[in-house]
Design an enzyme around this catalytic site. Structure first.
Site, PDB file in Angstrom:
ATOM      1  N   GLU A  39      -8.670   8.708   5.499  1.00 33.42           N
ATOM      2  CA  GLU A  39      -7.506   8.127   6.179  1.00 33.42           C
ATOM      3  C   GLU A  39      -7.175   8.896   7.469  1.00 33.42           C
ATOM      4  O   GLU A  39      -8.071   9.374   8.149  1.00 33.42           O
ATOM      5  CB  GLU A  39      -6.331   8.037   5.205  1.00 33.42           C
ATOM      6  CG  GLU A  39      -6.731   7.196   3.978  1.00 33.42           C
ATOM      7  CD  GLU A  39      -5.587   6.805   3.072  1.00 33.42           C
ATOM      8  OE1 GLU A  39      -4.465   6.622   3.519  1.00 33.42           O
ATOM      9  OE2 GLU A  39      -5.863   6.666   1.857  1.00 33.42           O
TER      10      GLU A  39
ATOM     11  N   ASP B 222       0.833  -1.200   0.000  1.00 29.52           N
ATOM     12  CA  ASP B 222       0.000   0.000   0.000  1.00 29.52           C
ATOM     13  C   ASP B 222       0.871   1.255   0.000  1.00 29.52           C
ATOM     14  O   ASP B 222       1.700   1.462   0.891  1.00 29.52           O
ATOM     15  CB  ASP B 222      -0.909  -0.015   1.235  1.00 29.52           C
ATOM     16  CG  ASP B 222      -1.949   1.091   1.195  1.00 29.52           C
ATOM     17  OD1 ASP B 222      -1.985   1.860   0.218  1.00 29.52           O
ATOM     18  OD2 ASP B 222      -2.741   1.186   2.150  1.00 29.52           O
TER      19      ASP B 222
HETATM   20  C1  BGC Z   1      -4.786   3.626   1.030  1.00 30.06           C
HETATM   21  C2  BGC Z   1      -5.312   2.440   0.248  1.00 30.06           C
HETATM   22  C3  BGC Z   1      -5.505   2.810  -1.195  1.00 30.06           C
HETATM   23  C4  BGC Z   1      -4.203   3.346  -1.750  1.00 30.06           C
HETATM   24  C5  BGC Z   1      -4.262   3.689  -3.222  1.00 30.06           C
HETATM   25  C6  BGC Z   1      -3.604   4.304   0.350  1.00 30.06           C
HETATM   26  O1  BGC Z   1      -3.312   5.509   0.952  1.00 30.06           O
HETATM   27  O2  BGC Z   1      -4.400   3.195   2.318  1.00 30.06           O
HETATM   28  O3  BGC Z   1      -6.511   1.994   0.833  1.00 30.06           O
HETATM   29  O4  BGC Z   1      -5.956   1.690  -1.913  1.00 30.06           O
HETATM   30  O5  BGC Z   1      -3.846   4.513  -1.028  1.00 30.06           O
HETATM   31  O6  BGC Z   1      -4.982   4.826  -3.477  1.00 30.06           O
END
Ligand code: BGC
Length: 636
Positions: free
Chosen positions: A524, A328
């Site tokens: 987030e 990730d």
């Molecule tokens: C997130 C993921 C996401 C990824 C791609 C990350 O910051 O934790 O859930 O899929 O970004 O956008």
């Protein structure tokens, strides 16, 4: 003095400048452009033969690939990092992603298709013509594209508990994703939140492993679709189980990101709890998932992307996962010891595809170097690439030219109808004194107030057009909750609206006051909050509305349960609407009694901050009773 002296010597300055320039160019060339020459092995064309079993085709392709071509497959690159599309074949890049909010300049279906097509064409132009995957976060519908159907965020789907509905939503989302040319979605999320202070609670179905497993499988099946157009193609869109593992159980204050509190934090390395965390992932693996994303959290002291025991030994060897593991965002490079060491550690731990938001050139070089040095075995590289290719074959990418056609499903009437049904099913009735709900047909005056009443951006939440969401009513084709109320209300019900609740005190009292309040969008760790409560402005609006209404109903538009214990006695009715998305009329359908409340709480609702985190068995940190238990929900 010294500077003055030097500045008087133009040749010296020129010389030093030239030296610097040469040095920088050599460094740049070495770091970003230098790739060792390899003699390609003879090409075995059997990988193109759709009549052969997939594994045989993969054998033929692997045997035809150079090391560079293999390592390139392991790179998942953010689309904005690729300045020169020819790099798709120079580096043999395996996948491209649109990170949240990374959209084409022309943010329409056509614009997306053009952009994806350029990457697709460039990857197919490589020696072996291996098509790249294109991935995006279609977490609640294909929310990155204005005009898409925006479904309730997962927490609302958890409240519905309806796996048929979730399958339908995922199928519709898959259609909309495919129409933009995308082949891969980073969903479903199988995290289980223990702490309502976490900014990603709304991205989860529930904290209950059984419910998460059931809905996760339904979502995966709906998204991937049952395709039988060719013998090889299993899926229409590739899903991803995320975030492996223990995401949602990080400790408050443990975040590795200085801006966050809990997101990207530490999940205690507790082997007793591990089977609980594994539960939904096992269900997803058994249902045929071919991609799993490792979280940004740590397992005890270890960054999860470097956790061999959990990735290689547990997920792959023990659970029998046959697909590929993707990291990730920047998590691999957060493993200590520099980028070389981080790549070696992650790949040896079992990460197959590394998400590279900012660069890929050094990654390819480092990994090639690591193989030459024996730090990563050729066998590990082959295993990683085999897994990635397995997913590409399952998508039928090798058996067609370019993108599948646009079926014009984005934001279609059918999909919006599914979303409206989902909104209705996701509502949870938490209080209903004197049967204030459903709103009776003889309600003459309904006063509506609150910052979330007429704000599609707030009701859609984050991962809508922008990573952090949008504010206001500019999502094409969407209906705000207020507009939905106006659409559904009986003819004799007059609706008055003032966002702040400033109604004339001299006018007669309203039969019912409806306060629609809640959170601003966040994504987030930016949504981590020490105190999840209603803001002062919302409380003042509620108080003003209360003063001009006989009865008061509060509708919360939030991504998580808020602490409302002190306020609740002042309200006659309380509804949790979560983050309903683009179809606000689904709220009105239930409030006006056209549909019944069927939703239940997908997680316990804490009474105080001292109770969090709350365990699966609903025991609280301080041992006191929660305000409302998991699966609570009143009925009419
Ligand atoms: C997130 C993921 C996401 C990824 C791609 C990350 O910051 O934790 O859930 O899929 O970004 O956008």
């Amino acid at each position: 003095m010294f500077l003055k002296h030097v500045l008087r010597k133009p040749f010296l300055i020129l010389g030093v400048g030239l030296l610097l320039l040469c040095g920088m160019s050599a460094w740049y060339w070495h770091m970003y452009r230098y790739l060792p020459e390899e003699v390609p092995p003879p090409l075995n064309p059997r990988y193109r033969d759709a009549s052969l079993p997939t594994e045989e085709r993969i054998d033929a392709l692997l045997a035809s690939m150079t090391l560079r071509e293999k390592v390139g497959q392991m790179a998942l690159v953010e689309k904005n990092s690729v300045w020169d599309k020819r790099d798709m074949s120079t580096y043999g890049i395996g996948g491209i992603l649109s990170g949240a909010g990374a959209k084409p300049d022309d943010n329409t279906v056509g614009g997306w298709r053009d952009m994806v097509n350029q990457f697709d064409t460039a990857s197919r132009a490589s020696r072996l013509g291996i098509p790249a995957l294109y991935g995006a976060d279609a977490t609640h519908g294909h929310g990155g594209v204005p005009g898409a159907t925006v479904f309730p965020h997962f927490i609302g789907l958890g409240a519905s508990g309806d796996s048929t509905l979730v399958r339908d939503i995922a199928r519709a989302t898959g259609d909309e994703i495919r129409d933009t040319g995308i082949t891969w979605s980073y969903s479903p999320t199988l995290d289980m939140p223990k702490d309502v202070r976490w900014g990603r609670v709304y991205e989860t179905f529930s904290d209950d492993p059984a419910l998460v497993s059931r809905l996760g499988v339904a979502y995966l099946e709906g998204l991937q679709g049952a395709v039988s157009t060719t013998t090889q193609q299993k899926f229409s869109v590739l899903g991803t189980l995320k975030h492996y593992i223990g995401a949602g159980s990080m400790a408050w204050g443990s975040s590795s990101n200085k801006n966050f509190h809990i997101d990207q934090g530490t999940t205690p390395a507790d082997s007793v709890r591990l089977p609980t965390y594994l539960n939904p992932f096992k269900a997803g693996v058994d249902a045929g998932a071919l991609s799993v994303m490792v979280g940004l959290n740590s397992w005890g002291e270890t960054k999860l992307s470097g956790e061999k025991h959990l990735i290689q030994d547990t997920l792959k060897d023990q659970l029998g996962f046959k697909g590929f593991v993707v990291s990730d965002w920047y998590s691999v490079y957060e493993i200590p010891g520099g980028k070389y060491n981080a790549s070696v550690t992650a790949i040896n731990a079992g990460v197959d595809m590394v998400m590279l938001p900012f660069e890929y050139q050094t990654f390819v070089q480092n990994v090639m170097h690591a193989v030459a040095e024996g730090d990563i075995s050729q066998g590990r590289i082959d295993d990683a690439v085999r897994r990635i290719l397995r997913a590409k074959f399952a998508l039928g990418l090798f058996d067609r030219e370019g993108l599948t056609p646009d079926t014009h499903s984005l934001g279609s009437r059918e999909h919006r109808a599914v979303a409206r049904k989902a909104v209705a099913e996701s509502l949870v009735l938490l209080k209903n004194e004197h049967d204030v709900l459903p709103l009776r047909k003889d309600v003459g005056l309904l006063r509506v107030a609150g910052g979330s009443a007429d704000n599609i951006g707030k009701q859609a939440g984050a991962w809508t057009v922008e990573w952090q969401g949008i504010d206001g009513n500019w999502l094409p084709g969407a209906t705000s909750i207020l507009a939905g109320l106006r659409e559904v209300a009986p003819k004799n019900t007059k609706i008055e609206f003032d966002e702040k609740g400033n109604f004339s005190k001299d006018a007669p009292l309203a039969d019912v006051g409806l306060a629609i309040v809640g959170e601003k969008p966040y994504a987030e760790g930016w949504g981590d909050t020490a105190l999840p409560i209603l803001g002062a402005e919302d409380l003042e609006t509620i108080a003003r509305l209360r003063a001009v209404s006989r009865t008061l109903v509060v509708v919360l538009v939030t991504g998580r349960p808020l602490l409302i214990t002190g306020e609740l006695p002042k309200w006659d009715g309380l509804v949790s609407a979560w983050l309903p998305g683009s179809e606000g009329a689904g709220v009105a359908d239930v409030l006006f009694g056209k549909k019944s409340f069927t939703g239940t709480l997908p997680l316990p609702w804490p009474a105080t901050l001292e109770q969090v985190p709350i365990k699966e068995d609903e025991s609280t940190t301080d041992g006191s009773e929660t305000l409302l238990p998991r699966f609570f929900g009143l009925r009419y």
